[in-house]
Design a protein around this motif. Structure first.
Motif, short mmCIF file in Angstrom:
data_model
loop_
_atom_site.label_atom_id
_atom_site.label_comp_id
_atom_site.label_asym_id
_atom_site.label_seq_id
_atom_site.Cartn_x
_atom_site.Cartn_y
_atom_site.Cartn_z
N MET B 1 -25.44 11.20 73.94
CA MET B 1 -24.70 11.63 75.14
C MET B 1 -23.72 12.73 74.77
SD MET B 1 -25.15 10.72 78.26
CE MET B 1 -26.03 9.16 78.02
N SER B 2 -24.23 13.76 74.10
CA SER B 2 -23.29 14.78 73.63
C SER B 2 -23.00 15.76 74.76
CB SER B 2 -23.87 15.51 72.43
OG SER B 2 -25.02 16.22 72.83
N THR B 3 -21.79 16.27 74.75
CA THR B 3 -21.36 17.16 75.83
C THR B 3 -21.48 18.62 75.45
OG1 THR B 3 -19.13 16.86 75.00
CG2 THR B 3 -19.79 15.52 76.87
N GLY B 4 -21.53 18.90 74.15
CA GLY B 4 -21.59 20.31 73.77
C GLY B 4 -22.01 20.47 72.33
N ASN B 5 -21.88 21.68 71.84
CA ASN B 5 -22.27 21.94 70.47
C ASN B 5 -21.20 21.49 69.48
OD1 ASN B 5 -24.63 22.86 71.39
ND2 ASN B 5 -24.18 25.05 71.10
N MET B 6 -21.62 21.40 68.22
CA MET B 6 -20.76 20.80 67.20
C MET B 6 -20.38 21.83 66.13
SD MET B 6 -23.19 17.46 66.76
CE MET B 6 -22.09 16.16 66.23
N ASN B 7 -19.30 21.54 65.43
CA ASN B 7 -18.88 22.37 64.29
C ASN B 7 -18.79 21.49 63.04
OD1 ASN B 7 -18.47 24.79 65.83
ND2 ASN B 7 -16.62 23.82 66.63
N PHE B 8 -19.20 22.08 61.92
CA PHE B 8 -19.15 21.34 60.65
C PHE B 8 -18.58 22.24 59.56
CE2 PHE B 8 -22.84 19.85 63.06
CZ PHE B 8 -22.57 18.49 63.13
N THR B 9 -18.12 21.61 58.48
CA THR B 9 -17.79 22.34 57.26
C THR B 9 -18.81 21.93 56.21
OG1 THR B 9 -15.46 22.23 57.85
CG2 THR B 9 -15.98 22.81 55.58
N LEU B 10 -19.52 22.92 55.67
CA LEU B 10 -20.52 22.60 54.65
C LEU B 10 -19.98 22.91 53.27
CD1 LEU B 10 -23.75 24.21 56.20
CD2 LEU B 10 -22.75 21.96 56.67
N LYS B 11 -20.23 21.98 52.35
CA LYS B 11 -19.97 22.27 50.93
C LYS B 11 -21.33 22.31 50.26
CE LYS B 11 -15.31 20.67 50.38
NZ LYS B 11 -14.40 19.65 49.89
N VAL B 12 -21.73 23.51 49.85
CA VAL B 12 -23.10 23.72 49.40
C VAL B 12 -23.13 24.15 47.94
CG1 VAL B 12 -25.25 24.96 49.90
CG2 VAL B 12 -23.65 24.47 51.75
N TRP B 13 -24.09 23.61 47.20
CA TRP B 13 -24.28 24.04 45.81
C TRP B 13 -24.94 25.41 45.79
CZ3 TRP B 13 -22.56 22.50 41.20
CH2 TRP B 13 -23.18 23.02 40.06
N ARG B 14 -24.26 26.39 45.21
CA ARG B 14 -24.84 27.74 45.07
C ARG B 14 -25.07 28.01 43.59
NH1 ARG B 14 -24.89 31.02 49.61
NH2 ARG B 14 -26.70 31.77 48.46
N GLN B 15 -26.27 28.43 43.26
CA GLN B 15 -26.62 28.74 41.87
C GLN B 15 -27.60 29.89 41.89
OE1 GLN B 15 -27.65 25.26 39.55
NE2 GLN B 15 -28.73 26.44 38.00
N LYS B 16 -27.27 30.96 41.17
CA LYS B 16 -28.05 32.19 41.24
C LYS B 16 -29.48 32.00 40.77
CE LYS B 16 -27.57 37.09 39.98
NZ LYS B 16 -28.35 37.27 38.74
N ASP B 17 -29.65 31.37 39.59
CA ASP B 17 -30.99 31.08 39.09
C ASP B 17 -30.89 29.96 38.06
OD1 ASP B 17 -30.20 32.24 36.59
OD2 ASP B 17 -30.60 34.22 37.45
N ALA B 18 -32.04 29.63 37.46
CA ALA B 18 -32.10 28.49 36.54
C ALA B 18 -31.14 28.64 35.36
CB ALA B 18 -33.53 28.29 36.05
N ASN B 19 -30.88 29.90 34.97
CA ASN B 19 -30.07 30.11 33.77
C ASN B 19 -28.57 30.25 34.06
OD1 ASN B 19 -32.45 30.17 32.21
ND2 ASN B 19 -32.79 32.31 32.84
N SER B 20 -28.23 30.35 35.34
CA SER B 20 -26.80 30.50 35.68
C SER B 20 -26.19 29.12 35.90
CB SER B 20 -26.63 31.31 36.95
OG SER B 20 -27.45 32.45 36.92
N SER B 21 -24.86 29.07 35.79
CA SER B 21 -24.21 27.82 36.18
C SER B 21 -23.79 27.98 37.64
CB SER B 21 -22.99 27.57 35.30
OG SER B 21 -22.08 28.62 35.43
N GLY B 22 -23.87 26.90 38.39
CA GLY B 22 -23.58 26.99 39.82
C GLY B 22 -22.23 26.41 40.17
N LYS B 23 -21.91 26.47 41.47
CA LYS B 23 -20.67 25.84 41.92
C LYS B 23 -20.79 25.49 43.40
CE LYS B 23 -18.02 30.03 43.11
NZ LYS B 23 -19.01 31.10 42.97
N MET B 24 -19.89 24.62 43.88
CA MET B 24 -19.88 24.27 45.29
C MET B 24 -19.13 25.36 46.06
SD MET B 24 -21.53 21.39 45.30
CE MET B 24 -21.29 20.62 46.90
#
Lengths: 261, 265
Positions: B1-24
């Motif tokens: 019974m939602s009245t409208g659209n929603m907002n979220f904050t995403l914490k996503v793991w970003r990593q350039k490639d297999a050899n790089s170290s990633g971060k949130m």
């Protein structure tokens, strides 16, 4: 590499070793609890001391005992090897914690097992080692008149410190002299901190076996619609409740007795 | 019974490639319809990232109807998110609260190295399948249908095992990063059926050997895999695999390298 070596070096082979040694240790607990219930006999430790003497002087028991020590070491060693491998299998940890609906004991077997290993070392050092390899355990003399079945008990100090056990008769009196492990147990259990450690360790046994017993059957591949509920029932109520409760009662009862003295 | 659209904050793991170290990295996800799937929400976020000239978040997806096993994502500490028995593409944003912070990580296992961001390399599963997850069939005349009788209970059980889509959620959920639920499902689906019998004992050896080689952890029977599996594959499969493996290793003649040799010429 021979085929057997290959089998037991595989992931499933190592788990098989964990399951078999674990179940063997479970069966030992039944025997150990059964024997130690003699501590609750109100006979100045006669039955318990005779039982301890029997255990240390009956060769088949001694052979099984050394298999048992080996099983403890192998179980702990393989747990360590598997844990190291499992840690290597996930080098980067998750940021958000996994709240998967798995039982607490199943996720903390290593912690519980470490408590148990520490307990076993202290426990064996206090009783088994001192009984077998030192002369710090005293002696009791039980004089029973075979006609009236009246028993009198007294401390006894042998001339030879390596003395272990004798059974003689003087007229109508049967005289049994035996190492007094019972006094040593009573003495240890009069210390409240020592008892607390014992009760905590028995809690660890409960949670370890709550998962461990039924888990061993799962590992062995013995899972069946008809029998698995029985295995889980035994694992929960017998190994998870009755056995640890039975052991935990010993320090508690002896501590309460020591207060009355 | 939602009245409208929603907002979220995403914490996503970003990593350039297999050899790089990633971060949130934290991103806003704004004006999200509650009826969007989780992957569609990520599509919307990626649209805005592309508009801003930033690198979009890479994630695996394909059929988007819960049968291909391609989508992954470890969402708020659980594989495929908070709901039971669905994949990430079947997860809708109405399952989250408006304003919620959502943590998104890739599957974590040494055997599943990160390719980029949230996409991991699951070819270890392919290699396990190639090592033994098949039956060798010689061609010939077309056999009659139903010529081999199979009890209904066995057919059903084999089918249940065969519903595994190989997504890797079991590995992701397991505290030991063990692949035993996947491997056992693949061993079971063939090992239970008559057609799988000729290679039953070599198959289980070959697949377990490959699983070990890939560097997965060891099962401790916690049952987290079973609870998180989008296809509800049962722990019973692991027990079945163990039984077959120990039978094969301790009592059977077949060796690990015999696999695939009995059917072909």
């Amino acid at each position: 590499m021979s085929e057997f070596k290959q089998t037991f070096n595989s992931s499933l082979g190592k788990k098989l070793i964990m399951a078999l040694t674990g179940l063997f240790l479970c069966t030992f607990l039944i025997v150990h609890l059964g024997g130690n219930l003699l501590l609750f006999c109100d006979d100045n430790g006669y039955s318990f001391n005779m039982y301890a003497n029997f255990l240390t002087h009956f060769p088949p028991i001694e052979v099984v005992a050394y298999i048992l020590y080996l099983a403890i070491i192998v179980h702990a060693l393989y747990a360590l090897i598997l844990t190291v491998n499992n840690t290597k299998a996930r080098p980067v940890a998750y940021v958000a914690h996994n709240d998967a609906p798995a039982s607490w004991s199943s996720k903390n077997m290593g912690l519980l097992g470490s408590i148990l290993l520490l307990f076993i070392v202290i426990h064996m050092g206090d009783f088994w080692y001192k009984y077998k390899f030192t002369h710090t355990v005293g002696y009791k003399e039980y004089r029973t008149n075979v006609l009236t079945n009246q028993t009198t008990v007294s401390d006894f100090t042998p001339a030879d410190p390596t003395f272990e056990h004798s059974s003689t008769t003087e007229g109508d009196t049967e005289i049994i002299r035996v190492k007094d492990l019972h006094a040593r147990v009573a003495n240890s259990f009069s210390n409240v901190w020592y008892d607390l450690f014992y009760v905590i360790a028995m809690g660890a046994v409960a949670f370890h076996l709550l998962h461990g017993f039924q888990s061993a059957f799962q590992t062995l591949g013995w899972r069946h619609r008809k029998y698995t509920p029985i295995v889980k029932f035994i694992g929960t109520w017998f190994f998870g409740v009755i056995i640890p409760l039975g052991f935990a009662l010993m320090p508690i009862v002896y501590y309460l007795k020591s207060l009355g003295r | 019974m939602s009245t409208g659209n929603m907002n979220f904050t995403l914490k996503v793991w970003r990593q350039k490639d297999a050899n790089s170290s990633g971060k949130m990295v934290t991103y806003p996800a704004e004006n999200i319809s509650p009826d969007m799937s989780f992957l569609e929400m990520l599509d919307v976020v990626n649209e805005s990232l592309i508009h801003k000239g930033e690198e979009p978040i890479h994630f695996d997806h394909d059929c988007r109807e819960g049968i291909c096993g391609m989508c992954s994502l470890y969402i708020n500490g659980r594989p495929h998110g908070p709901k039971r028995a669905i994949t990430t593409c079947q997860l809708h944003m109405r399952s989250f609260n408006d304003g919620e912070t959502i943590t998104i990580e890739p599957w974590r296992a040494a055997a599943f190295p990160v390719i980029k961001d949230l996409a991991v390399d699951r070819s270890a599963f392919d290699r396990i399948q190639q090592s033994g997850g098949f039956v060798s069939v010689n061609t010939g005349g077309v056999p009659d249908a139903n010529i081999i009788p199979i009890p209904k209970v066995i057919a059903d059980e084999a089918f249940n095992s065969a519903t595994c889509i190989g997504c890797g959620a079991c590995v992701a959920a397991c505290k030991n990063a063990s692949a035993m639920l996947f491997v056992s499902a693949k061993v079971s689906q063939l090992g239970m059926l008559p057609q799988g019998q000729p290679e039953r004992w070599s198959r289980v050896q070959a697949m377990v050997a490959q699983m070990d080689e890939e560097g997965f952890g060891n099962c401790t029977n916690t049952g987290a895999c079973e609870a998180e599996c989008p296809k509800e594959i049962s722990l019973l499969n692991i027990s079945r695999m163990n039984n077959d493996y120990f039978s094969a290793k301790l009592f059977r003649e077949e060796k690990v390298h015999d696999h695939g040799a009995s059917g072909g010429e």
